[in-house]
Write a protein that holds these residues in place. Structure first.
Motif, PDB file in Angstrom:
ATOM      1  N   GLY A 512      11.816  76.228  50.508  1.00 20.33           N
ATOM      2  CA  GLY A 512      12.958  75.639  49.839  1.00 20.33           C
ATOM      3  C   GLY A 512      13.112  76.171  48.425  1.00 20.33           C
ATOM      4  O   GLY A 512      12.241  76.873  47.895  1.00 20.33           O
ATOM      5  N   ARG A 513      14.234  75.834  47.818  1.00 22.44           N
ATOM      6  CA  ARG A 513      14.533  76.293  46.458  1.00 22.44           C
ATOM      7  C   ARG A 513      13.493  75.809  45.451  1.00 22.44           C
ATOM      8  O   ARG A 513      13.262  76.452  44.429  1.00 22.44           O
ATOM      9  N   THR A 514      12.861  74.667  45.728  1.00 20.53           N
ATOM     10  CA  THR A 514      11.944  74.063  44.766  1.00 20.53           C
ATOM     11  C   THR A 514      10.547  74.669  44.795  1.00 20.53           C
ATOM     12  O   THR A 514       9.719  74.358  43.935  1.00 20.53           O
ATOM     13  N   GLU A 515      10.252  75.537  45.780  1.00 15.34           N
ATOM     14  CA  GLU A 515       8.869  75.955  46.032  1.00 15.34           C
ATOM     15  C   GLU A 515       8.560  77.359  45.540  1.00 15.34           C
ATOM     16  O   GLU A 515       9.439  78.229  45.500  1.00 15.34           O
ATOM     17  N   ARG A 516       7.290  77.574  45.199  1.00 16.45           N
ATOM     18  CA  ARG A 516       6.843  78.891  44.774  1.00 16.45           C
ATOM     19  C   ARG A 516       7.020  79.896  45.910  1.00 16.45           C
ATOM     20  O   ARG A 516       6.738  79.621  47.058  1.00 16.45           O
ATOM     21  N   ASP A 517       7.465  81.063  45.526  1.00 16.49           N
ATOM     22  CA  ASP A 517       7.664  82.151  46.485  1.00 16.49           C
ATOM     23  C   ASP A 517       6.691  83.265  46.104  1.00 16.49           C
ATOM     24  O   ASP A 517       6.999  84.154  45.313  1.00 16.49           O
ATOM     25  N   LEU A 518       5.490  83.195  46.665  1.00 16.23           N
ATOM     26  CA  LEU A 518       4.434  84.146  46.325  1.00 16.23           C
ATOM     27  C   LEU A 518       4.452  85.309  47.302  1.00 16.23           C
ATOM     28  O   LEU A 518       4.232  85.139  48.491  1.00 16.23           O
ATOM     29  N   GLN A 519       4.729  86.505  46.779  1.00 12.90           N
ATOM     30  CA  GLN A 519       4.729  87.718  47.583  1.00 12.90           C
ATOM     31  C   GLN A 519       3.633  88.665  47.067  1.00 12.90           C
ATOM     32  O   GLN A 519       2.887  88.328  46.152  1.00 12.90           O
ATOM     33  N   ALA A 520       3.562  89.856  47.633  1.00 15.54           N
ATOM     34  CA  ALA A 520       2.463  90.775  47.324  1.00 15.54           C
ATOM     35  C   ALA A 520       2.381  91.124  45.847  1.00 15.54           C
ATOM     36  O   ALA A 520       1.288  91.365  45.314  1.00 15.54           O
ATOM     37  N   THR A 521       3.514  91.152  45.150  1.00 16.15           N
ATOM     38  CA  THR A 521       3.510  91.505  43.725  1.00 16.15           C
ATOM     39  C   THR A 521       3.489  90.295  42.813  1.00 16.15           C
ATOM     40  O   THR A 521       3.625  90.427  41.596  1.00 16.15           O
ATOM     41  N   GLY A 522       3.345  89.096  43.385  1.00 13.56           N
ATOM     42  CA  GLY A 522       3.274  87.890  42.566  1.00 13.56           C
ATOM     43  C   GLY A 522       4.414  86.933  42.860  1.00 13.56           C
ATOM     44  O   GLY A 522       5.173  87.102  43.816  1.00 13.56           O
ATOM     45  N   ASN A 523       4.518  85.870  42.039  1.00 14.48           N
ATOM     46  CA  ASN A 523       5.582  84.883  42.211  1.00 14.48           C
ATOM     47  C   ASN A 523       6.948  85.537  41.992  1.00 14.48           C
ATOM     48  O   ASN A 523       7.139  86.302  41.037  1.00 14.48           O
ATOM     49  N   GLN A 524       7.876  85.217  42.875  1.00 17.33           N
ATOM     50  CA  GLN A 524       9.219  85.783  42.818  1.00 17.33           C
ATOM     51  C   GLN A 524      10.225  84.721  42.369  1.00 17.33           C
ATOM     52  O   GLN A 524      10.019  83.526  42.564  1.00 17.33           O
ATOM     53  N   PHE A 525      11.305  85.195  41.773  1.00 15.23           N
ATOM     54  CA  PHE A 525      12.441  84.316  41.525  1.00 15.23           C
ATOM     55  C   PHE A 525      13.649  84.881  42.253  1.00 15.23           C
ATOM     56  O   PHE A 525      13.677  86.060  42.618  1.00 15.23           O
ATOM     57  N   ILE A 526      14.627  84.023  42.489  1.00 13.48           N
ATOM     58  CA  ILE A 526      15.868  84.462  43.126  1.00 13.48           C
ATOM     59  C   ILE A 526      17.018  84.133  42.176  1.00 13.48           C
ATOM     60  O   ILE A 526      16.817  83.576  41.089  1.00 13.48           O
ATOM     61  N   THR A 527      18.236  84.483  42.558  1.00 11.09           N
ATOM     62  CA  THR A 527      19.399  84.182  41.729  1.00 11.09           C
ATOM     63  C   THR A 527      20.494  83.564  42.577  1.00 11.09           C
ATOM     64  O   THR A 527      20.565  83.770  43.794  1.00 11.09           O
ATOM     65  N   ALA A 537      19.003  82.667  37.231  1.00 15.74           N
ATOM     66  CA  ALA A 537      17.700  82.865  37.864  1.00 15.74           C
ATOM     67  C   ALA A 537      17.149  81.515  38.294  1.00 15.74           C
ATOM     68  O   ALA A 537      17.393  80.490  37.656  1.00 15.74           O
ATOM     69  N   SER A 538      16.401  81.505  39.390  1.00 19.94           N
ATOM     70  CA  SER A 538      15.844  80.264  39.933  1.00 19.94           C
ATOM     71  C   SER A 538      14.444  80.557  40.453  1.00 19.94           C
ATOM     72  O   SER A 538      14.257  81.442  41.290  1.00 19.94           O
ATOM     73  N   PRO A 544       4.048  75.249  48.523  1.00 22.35           N
ATOM     74  CA  PRO A 544       4.546  75.046  49.896  1.00 22.35           C
ATOM     75  C   PRO A 544       3.598  74.194  50.724  1.00 22.35           C
ATOM     76  O   PRO A 544       2.380  74.196  50.501  1.00 22.35           O
ATOM     77  N   LEU A 545       4.147  73.479  51.694  1.00 22.51           N
ATOM     78  CA  LEU A 545       3.337  72.602  52.545  1.00 22.51           C
ATOM     79  C   LEU A 545       2.404  73.387  53.455  1.00 22.51           C
ATOM     80  O   LEU A 545       1.317  72.916  53.791  1.00 22.51           O
ATOM     81  N   ALA A 546       2.828  74.573  53.894  1.00 21.83           N
ATOM     82  CA  ALA A 546       2.036  75.311  54.878  1.00 21.83           C
ATOM     83  C   ALA A 546       2.102  76.803  54.587  1.00 21.83           C
ATOM     84  O   ALA A 546       3.138  77.325  54.158  1.00 21.83           O
ATOM     85  N   GLU A 547       1.007  77.492  54.843  1.00 18.67           N
ATOM     86  CA  GLU A 547       0.969  78.940  54.652  1.00 18.67           C
ATOM     87  C   GLU A 547       1.857  79.662  55.656  1.00 18.67           C
ATOM     88  O   GLU A 547       2.193  80.838  55.456  1.00 18.67           O
ATOM     89  N   THR A 548       2.247  78.972  56.714  1.00 15.88           N
ATOM     90  CA  THR A 548       3.076  79.588  57.750  1.00 15.88           C
ATOM     91  C   THR A 548       4.564  79.558  57.402  1.00 15.88           C
ATOM     92  O   THR A 548       5.373  80.114  58.146  1.00 15.88           O
ATOM     93  N   GLN A 549       4.938  78.904  56.309  1.00 15.33           N
ATOM     94  CA  GLN A 549       6.323  78.970  55.850  1.00 15.33           C
ATOM     95  C   GLN A 549       6.536  80.276  55.092  1.00 15.33           C
ATOM     96  O   GLN A 549       5.653  80.746  54.377  1.00 15.33           O
ATOM     97  N   ARG A 550       7.722  80.875  55.258  1.00 16.10           N
ATOM     98  CA  ARG A 550       8.044  82.109  54.556  1.00 16.10           C
ATOM     99  C   ARG A 550       9.390  81.984  53.851  1.00 16.10           C
ATOM    100  O   ARG A 550      10.238  81.164  54.241  1.00 16.10           O
ATOM    101  N   SER A 551       9.600  82.818  52.848  1.00 13.73           N
ATOM    102  CA  SER A 551      10.879  82.815  52.140  1.00 13.73           C
ATOM    103  C   SER A 551      11.976  83.387  53.025  1.00 13.73           C
ATOM    104  O   SER A 551      11.712  84.172  53.947  1.00 13.73           O
TER     105      SER A 551
END
Length: 767
Positions: A512-527, A537-538, A544-551
């Motif tokens: 969701g919009r409220t959750e950290r989006d951790l990818q290979a290069t680090g935390n990501q933001f979107i717009t 920027a957001s 996230p509740l589960a490691e199986t959730q993806r952006s």
């Protein structure tokens, strides 16, 4: 879950203590109160996340930059409740289908990729790799690319949307049906034809400089409450707020600012509308035409007296085209037709015209009450005509303001989610990636559903949204989805669409919009882009509740990589670093040069608007007047009398198809949703009484019976002959083949219906 059902008129102002109490209740009910209080303090702030609700702009001045409905959206998303594999092992799809939409989403967040097993009627876990492989298998088995539909909701970020459209066009299709097709398409279409750009011309601070604000067909108290702050501030500084809305709505009457302690604990509140007119559904174009007719009389009288005319002739001569044909159309429209169609008296229309005439700087703003009719494009253009006559473009405190719905629906279109993409955009995309994009128009939402019904769609991928609940003609929409070879839903929560899978079905759980989006290069933001062409920027902060959730971005990249490989686009590299996506956006879309650097600007950056600078990208290079005649009827295909015209609308505990609860506080409805608002005199004329249950049936000409049962009669301040009821419960009444001319948008605000007393109580479908 049990709910106390009652009808109890709401006497207080919108906002105030009621808003604060409701916000607190939702935060506590999320089972993550401290987390959500922290989330709310970061919402709509620099280095925080953008509200996942509406697309209203941020003033970056308030301590608390959220409204009641924004708080509901955040707490609804950031719940600790989970819909995991055990849940689906316990509940069959058939059983879940019998539950209410509120029940479905209340269960919590989706946590694992799931595949529908038709043999067992259950969703079962599947690995991400296997899910992507299944999608690739179905897509590669298609006969041609147009057998795929790529649906998008307004929640998707700029980065995910841009990647999504790139995937589709590299595949060879422009089939990008989206939520805008069902809501706001008429605004974009009408404005492009009139001023050459399909967006509003104002910025948020223009509300501080307007002398008058004309509000057409919208209910900001429920649909975009932060707008009430702007309207209240403008009213407090002397601006006249003139409202045209069929229902009397509390948020357009009085508003107590929840961020002002004195207004929370006392009855102190501020007025919003100085004048409030209630036209018939579909009557706004006639009302505006009447205003112009009145103003034209004054203009001519002044000229005859040797005085300067009322209209801005310098602006008209230099910047517009088609004034003569438009004036002739106004002259050919008689007052009898205007009064009959608008439902307003000539005196009311002249009064509104006088207010307009007295203001130097005017904003006209509108929403779905304008855009969901057969003649919506002409109505948008008629509002624009009024502004052009007085040169109300290109100056502070004046302009055109279509208010978008979901938080990035405007950004989606900017990123290329468009079934009719512009040639310059395709040229830039093709040059940058060295390929020839498809040029033929794709399907809008209604066209996509009809293609499904003709068995022409092999794969539907839905990037967010709840198409089964959002689209019209619900039984036909559900049948359409079930005919697809594969349906793929990228979702945060369980919804109605998941319960009508195609021959095969996947649910892919997203962040969701409220959750950290951790990818290979680090935390990501979107717009995202708001209604005022501001790009923000957001960056989520929750775990996230589960490691199986993806952006969403990672999911789109995973699908594209499985289908197309990485020879032309390094999809997984883009998913690992969103800065790379923004570099590609900067290279292909005007206004996004130095995109990554601009994302550091506090409050976001402005994309600009050519029409606001009096540059009109029309064939004549001028703003175009529209000389459309008033429609003779809302229902040209019917040869019978129409007893009532129905509009579908949201309750206050709702955002789009997401049902947060069963109360509609401002309209006085509690614990229930199957209600229909009716003028008391209409109810008496039918011999019905308050609280009785009625069936509502659509009057149409295609031999299909469209009927919903067991709706409670609620007397309301609404013009005679007009009704209102909530969607998605009344979406079954909206014919799929009833849509706006030039927009393709379902006519959800003008449904011809009749009422009959119910023979039995309706099934409320509440667990």
């Amino acid at each position: 879950m049990k709910f106390k059902r009652q009808i109890k008129p709401y006497r207080a102002a919108a906002g105030g203590w009621g808003s604060l109490e409701a916000t607190t209740r939702f935060v506590l009910d999320s089972k993550a109160a401290l987390k959500n209080m922290r989330n709310l303090m970061r919402m709509n702030k620099a280095r925080g996340f953008d509200c996942p609700g509406c697309a209203w702009g941020d003033d970056n001045k308030s301590t608390f930059s959220f409204c009641e409905n924004g708080a509901k959206a955040v707490t609804w998303e950031a719940t600790r409740r989970m819909v995991d594999t055990d849940f689906f092992a316990k509940h069959s799809v058939t059983t879940l289908y019998t539950q209410s939409d509120y029940f479905l989403e209340y269960q919590g967040r989706l946590t694992h990729p799931l595949r529908y097993n038709a043999a067992t009627d259950h969703y079962e876990p599947i690995s991400w790799d296997d899910a992507f492989a299944l999608i690739a298998q179905h897509i590669k088995a298609m006969d041609h690319p147009d057998q795929m539909e790529l649906y998008t909701s307004g929640r998707a970020s700029n980065e995910a949307s841009w990647l999504y459209q790139l995937f589709g066009r590299l595949m060879g299709t422009n089939n990008f049906p989206d939520c805008s097709n069902m809501c706001h398409e008429a605004s974009g279409t009408g404005l492009k034809r009139s001023i050459g750009v399909g967006k509003g011309t104002i910025r948020l601070d223009d509300f501080d400089h307007a002398d008058a604000i004309f509000v057409f067909g919208q209910n900001p108290g429920t649909n975009h409450p932060r707008m009430l702050h702007s309207l209240r501030h403008a009213a407090d500084h002397g601006a006249k707020i003139v409202t045209f809305n069929t229902l009397r709505e509390r948020g357009l009457e009085r508003f107590a600012d929840p961020q002002k302690p004195l207004e929370v604990v006392t009855s102190k509140a501020g007025n919003i509308s100085s004048s409030y007119y209630q036209p018939n559904l579909g009557g706004d174009m006639a009302a505006v035409r009447g205003m112009v007719k009145s103003l034209l009389e004054t203009h001519r009288a002044r000229l005859a007296a040797g005085e300067s005319g009322l209209f801005d002739q310098t602006f008209i001569n230099a910047k517009t085209n088609g004034i003569e044909a438009y004036i002739e159309a106004v002259d050919n429209t008689d007052w009898m037709q205007i009064v009959a169609q608008s439902g307003l008296t000539q005196a009311q229309i002249r009064e509104a015209a006088a207010i307009y005439q007295s203001a130097d700087r005017v904003i006209c703003t509108w929403a779905m009450g304008i855009t969901q009719h057969k003649h919506s494009v002409d109505t948008v253009r008629e509002i624009t005509n009024l502004q052009l006559l007085f040169g109300q473009l290109g100056k502070k405190g004046a302009g055109l303001c279509p208010v978008r719905g979901h938080s990035n629906v405007q950004g989606n279109r900017t990123m290329g989610i468009d079934e009719k993409p512009a040639k310059p955009f395709l040229d830039a995309l093709g040059k940058h990636f060295d390929f020839e994009p498809p040029r033929a128009p794709g399907h809008n939402t209604v066209e996509a559903l009809n293609a499904m019904l003709r068995d022409e769609v092999k794969v539907l991928i839905a990037l967010g949204g709840n198409l089964a609940a959002a689209a019209p003609d619900s039984p036909r929409t559900e049948e359409a989805l079930s005919r697809c070879g594969l349906t793929v839903h990228i979702s945060t929560k369980l919804n109605r669409s998941h319960l009508v899978p195609g021959h095969e079905g996947l649910i892919l759980p997203t962040l969701g919009r409220t959750e950290r989006d951790l990818q290979a290069t680090g935390n990501q933001f979107i717009t995202v882009e708001d209604s005022f062409s501001m790009v923000h920027a957001s960056e989520g902060i929750g775990i996230p509740l589960a490691e199986t959730q993806r952006s969403e971005t990672a999911i789109v990249a995973g699908i594209a990589d499985a289908v197309l490989g990485d020879e032309k686009v390094k999809w997984r590299e883009l998913a690992a670093d969103y800065n790379l996506i923004r570099d590609h956006i900067a290279a292909t879309i005007p206004g996004f040069a130095d995109f990554n650097a601009k994302c550091d600007i506090p409050g976001g950056f402005y994309l600009g608007n050519a029409a606001a600078e009096l540059r009109f990208n029309t064939p004549s290079q001028k703003a175009e007047f529209s000389a459309a005649a008033l429609p003779t009827t809302l229902f040209p295909n019917l040869d019978q009398d129409v007893p009532f015209t129905l509009q579908t609308l949201r309750s206050h505990d709702q955002y789009n198809t997401t049902i947060y609860g069963l109360d509609d506080r401002y309209r006085g409805v509690f614990g229930q949703r199957e209600v229909v608002f009716i003028n008391p005199d209409d109810m008496a004329a039918l011999g019905f009484t308050e609280g009785q249950n009625v069936d509502i049936e659509t009057l149409w000409n295609d031999g299909i019976t469209r009927r919903v049962s067991g709706f409670k009669l609620v007397p309301y301040n609404i013009p005679r002959g007009n009704l209102a009821a909530y969607y998605p419960e009344t979406n079954p009444l909206v014919p799929l083949n009833s849509f706006g001319d030039g927009s393709g948008t379902p006519t959800s605000k003008s449904v011809p219906v009749k009422l009959e007393l119910s023979s039995a109580l309706a099934d409320q479908r509440i667990a």
